[in-house]
Scaffold this active site. Structure first.
Site, PDB file in Angstrom:
ATOM      1  N   SER A   1      18.552 102.626  21.528  1.00  0.00           N
ATOM      2  CA  SER A   1      18.891 102.051  22.834  1.00  0.00           C
ATOM      3  C   SER A   1      19.589 103.139  23.654  1.00  0.00           C
ATOM      4  O   SER A   1      20.029 104.157  23.098  1.00  0.00           O
ATOM      5  CB  SER A   1      19.826 100.851  22.655  1.00  0.00           C
ATOM      6  OG  SER A   1      21.076 101.301  22.137  1.00  0.00           O
TER       7      SER A   1
ATOM      8  N   ASP B   1      14.369 102.280  23.160  1.00  0.00           N
ATOM      9  CA  ASP B   1      14.371 100.815  23.234  1.00  0.00           C
ATOM     10  C   ASP B   1      14.947 100.368  24.581  1.00  0.00           C
ATOM     11  O   ASP B   1      16.030 100.811  24.969  1.00  0.00           O
ATOM     12  CB  ASP B   1      15.241 100.297  22.074  1.00  0.00           C
ATOM     13  CG  ASP B   1      15.137  98.812  21.869  1.00  0.00           C
ATOM     14  OD1 ASP B   1      14.111  98.221  22.272  1.00  0.00           O
ATOM     15  OD2 ASP B   1      16.074  98.232  21.277  1.00  0.00           O
ATOM     16  N   HIS B   2      14.236  99.511  25.299  1.00  0.00           N
ATOM     17  CA  HIS B   2      14.686  98.993  26.604  1.00  0.00           C
ATOM     18  C   HIS B   2      15.118 100.109  27.546  1.00  0.00           C
ATOM     19  O   HIS B   2      16.245 100.105  28.073  1.00  0.00           O
ATOM     20  CB  HIS B   2      15.836  97.990  26.439  1.00  0.00           C
ATOM     21  CG  HIS B   2      15.386  96.716  25.819  1.00  0.00           C
ATOM     22  ND1 HIS B   2      14.656  95.758  26.484  1.00  0.00           N
ATOM     23  CD2 HIS B   2      15.515  96.258  24.551  1.00  0.00           C
ATOM     24  CE1 HIS B   2      14.375  94.767  25.666  1.00  0.00           C
ATOM     25  NE2 HIS B   2      14.867  95.047  24.477  1.00  0.00           N
TER      26      HIS B   2
ATOM     27  N   GLU C   1       7.476  95.671  29.262  1.00  0.00           N
ATOM     28  CA  GLU C   1       7.974  94.303  29.038  1.00  0.00           C
ATOM     29  C   GLU C   1       7.720  93.400  30.232  1.00  0.00           C
ATOM     30  O   GLU C   1       7.879  93.791  31.372  1.00  0.00           O
ATOM     31  CB  GLU C   1       9.490  94.359  28.754  1.00  0.00           C
ATOM     32  CG  GLU C   1      10.101  92.968  28.616  1.00  0.00           C
ATOM     33  CD  GLU C   1      11.515  92.980  28.051  1.00  0.00           C
ATOM     34  OE1 GLU C   1      11.843  93.892  27.278  1.00  0.00           O
ATOM     35  OE2 GLU C   1      12.266  92.058  28.397  1.00  0.00           O
TER      36      GLU C   1
ATOM     37  N   GLY D   1      14.223  90.765  19.359  1.00  0.00           N
ATOM     38  CA  GLY D   1      15.159  89.758  18.842  1.00  0.00           C
ATOM     39  C   GLY D   1      14.772  89.255  17.464  1.00  0.00           C
ATOM     40  O   GLY D   1      14.884  88.064  17.168  1.00  0.00           O
TER      41      GLY D   1
ATOM     42  N   ASN E   1      11.137  93.922  16.348  1.00  0.00           N
ATOM     43  CA  ASN E   1      12.389  94.678  16.481  1.00  0.00           C
ATOM     44  C   ASN E   1      13.532  93.971  15.776  1.00  0.00           C
ATOM     45  O   ASN E   1      13.782  92.788  16.029  1.00  0.00           O
ATOM     46  CB  ASN E   1      12.765  94.807  17.957  1.00  0.00           C
ATOM     47  CG  ASN E   1      11.802  95.657  18.749  1.00  0.00           C
ATOM     48  OD1 ASN E   1      10.772  96.077  18.232  1.00  0.00           O
ATOM     49  ND2 ASN E   1      12.138  95.907  19.990  1.00  0.00           N
ATOM     50  N   VAL E   2      14.234  94.722  14.936  1.00  0.00           N
ATOM     51  CA  VAL E   2      15.390  94.171  14.227  1.00  0.00           C
ATOM     52  C   VAL E   2      16.564  95.125  14.423  1.00  0.00           C
ATOM     53  O   VAL E   2      16.452  96.313  14.136  1.00  0.00           O
ATOM     54  CB  VAL E   2      15.096  94.032  12.714  1.00  0.00           C
ATOM     55  CG1 VAL E   2      16.322  93.497  11.981  1.00  0.00           C
ATOM     56  CG2 VAL E   2      13.889  93.127  12.473  1.00  0.00           C
TER      57      VAL E   2
ATOM     58  N   THR F   1      20.424  93.565  15.070  1.00  0.00           N
ATOM     59  CA  THR F   1      21.676  92.892  14.666  1.00  0.00           C
ATOM     60  C   THR F   1      21.743  92.634  13.157  1.00  0.00           C
ATOM     61  O   THR F   1      22.804  92.760  12.545  1.00  0.00           O
ATOM     62  CB  THR F   1      21.828  91.565  15.447  1.00  0.00           C
ATOM     63  OG1 THR F   1      21.671  91.837  16.833  1.00  0.00           O
ATOM     64  CG2 THR F   1      23.186  90.930  15.212  1.00  0.00           C
TER      65      THR F   1
HETATM   66  P1  13P Z   1      18.101  91.782  17.381  1.00  0.00           P
HETATM   67  O1  13P Z   1      19.365  92.553  17.537  1.00  0.00           O
HETATM   68  O2  13P Z   1      18.248  90.366  17.776  1.00  0.00           O
HETATM   69  O3  13P Z   1      17.497  91.955  16.023  1.00  0.00           O
HETATM   70  O4  13P Z   1      17.054  92.383  18.439  1.00  0.00           O
HETATM   71  C1  13P Z   1      16.629  93.706  18.325  1.00  0.00           C
HETATM   72  C2  13P Z   1      15.780  94.094  19.476  1.00  0.00           C
HETATM   73  O5  13P Z   1      14.987  93.345  19.972  1.00  0.00           O
HETATM   74  C3  13P Z   1      15.922  95.469  19.977  1.00  0.00           C
HETATM   75  O6  13P Z   1      15.158  95.678  21.127  1.00  0.00           O
END
Ligand code: 13P
Length: 287
Positions: free
Chosen positions: A49, A84-85, A135, A208, A229-230, A232
């Site tokens: 990120s 990412d994003h 996206e 997410g 995507n993982v 958290t």
């Molecule tokens: P989580 O943190 O919910 O796993 O999402 C990760 C994510 O989508 C990163 O772009």
């Protein structure tokens, strides 16, 4: 082996499995994910990120660390280093730094502006051999106690963005970053099926990934999701293992304060979590 994510995701979509994107924060995270991918003989995507990039002192540092580690660990499975994003400016910084893949998140712009910026970045990325994710429909979350379901993408807008030549597409289908609230309505498979029908063979991305039940993950893969995507969940695993080590007083026994010992339980916990996800996503032995 550092590569763009295009081929690995095309293969995943055809083979009806998904490649995990696991976000990195530091050396331990990166090493844990790379070693697990190699042990599982699985392709993998390292997500960075903009915040994590800044934390690691910039995208140039990240790219240099990942390239060197990939080489020194003798990693032979395909690895993509992916923004990412990303913002528009962030995409250019990562292209310059040596990333192999970028995500341009223009979902908060009006669709015309999202299209204009995505078109430009697709051209630049492809000229340099990078893959690019776009996206449509924002990924939800909980803010100030207001629980959003996550905005579901408009399938026609997805088609417009897919037609720009992006390599994979993130479509909001009620997914949320972070832990899912008790009253979460679940993924909208109706939206996913409609998007999938519109975009043909385009690999779809499920953000997410933390906390989505296994059966929903499998159903999403059957409807065209090829990248999950993982983030958290790895953080929680690291935190739980580190807390246990300290609560058991292990940091106070012998040389237990040594940072290499202190960080090791968290490192092993990330490895176990990544392996669990690779097995669930079906990417084991697909390198
Ligand atoms: P989580 O943190 O919910 O796993 O999402 C990760 C994510 O989508 C990163 O772009």
């Amino acid at each position: 082996m550092l590569v763009s994510a295009t081929e690995m995701l095309k293969k995943a979509r055809e083979g009806k499995y998904a490649v995990g994107q696991f976000n990195i924060n530091n050396l331990e995270w990166t090493k844990a994910i790379l070693l697990t991918a190699q042990e599982c003989n699985s392709p993998v995507i390292l997500g960075v990120s903009e915040g994590a990039g800044k934390y690691m002192t910039g995208f140039t540092t990240v790219a240099a660390m990942v390239a060197a580690m990939d080489k020194s660990l003798g990693i032979t499975v395909p690895v993509a280093l992916h923004l990412d994003h990303g913002s528009y400016e962030g995409c250019y910084k990562c292209i310059k730094a040596g990333f192999t893949s970028i995500m341009f998140d223009g979902s908060h712009f009006p669709i015309e502006e999202n299209i204009a910026k995505t078109t430009e970045l697709v051209n630049v990325a492809h000229q340099l051999g990078l893959s690019i994710e776009a996206e449509v429909g924002s990924i939800g979350g909980e803010e100030d106690g207001v629980v959003g379901m996550g905005e579901c993408a408009d399938p026609n807008e997805c088609k417009m963005i897919a037609d720009l030549g992006v390599d994979f597409l993130a479509a909001g289908i009620g997914n949320i970053h972070g832990k899912y609230p008790e009253n979460w309505a679940g993924l909208s498979f109706e939206t996913l099926a409609a998007v999938n029908e519109k975009v043909g063979e385009m690999p779809l991305v499920l953000h997410g990934g933390t906390g989505i039940p296994d059966d929903m993950i499998k159903k999403a893969i059957s409807l065209g999701v090829a990248k999950i995507n993982v983030n958290t969940e790895c953080q929680l695993s690291f935190q739980e293992a580190t807390r246990k080590y300290i609560e058991e007083g292990k940091d106070q026994q012998g040389k237990g304060f040594d940072p290499r010992k202190l960080l090791n339980p968290g490192f092993e916990a990330i490895k176990a979590k990544v392996k669990e996800k690779m097995e669930l996503f079906g990417s084991v032995d697909k390198a």
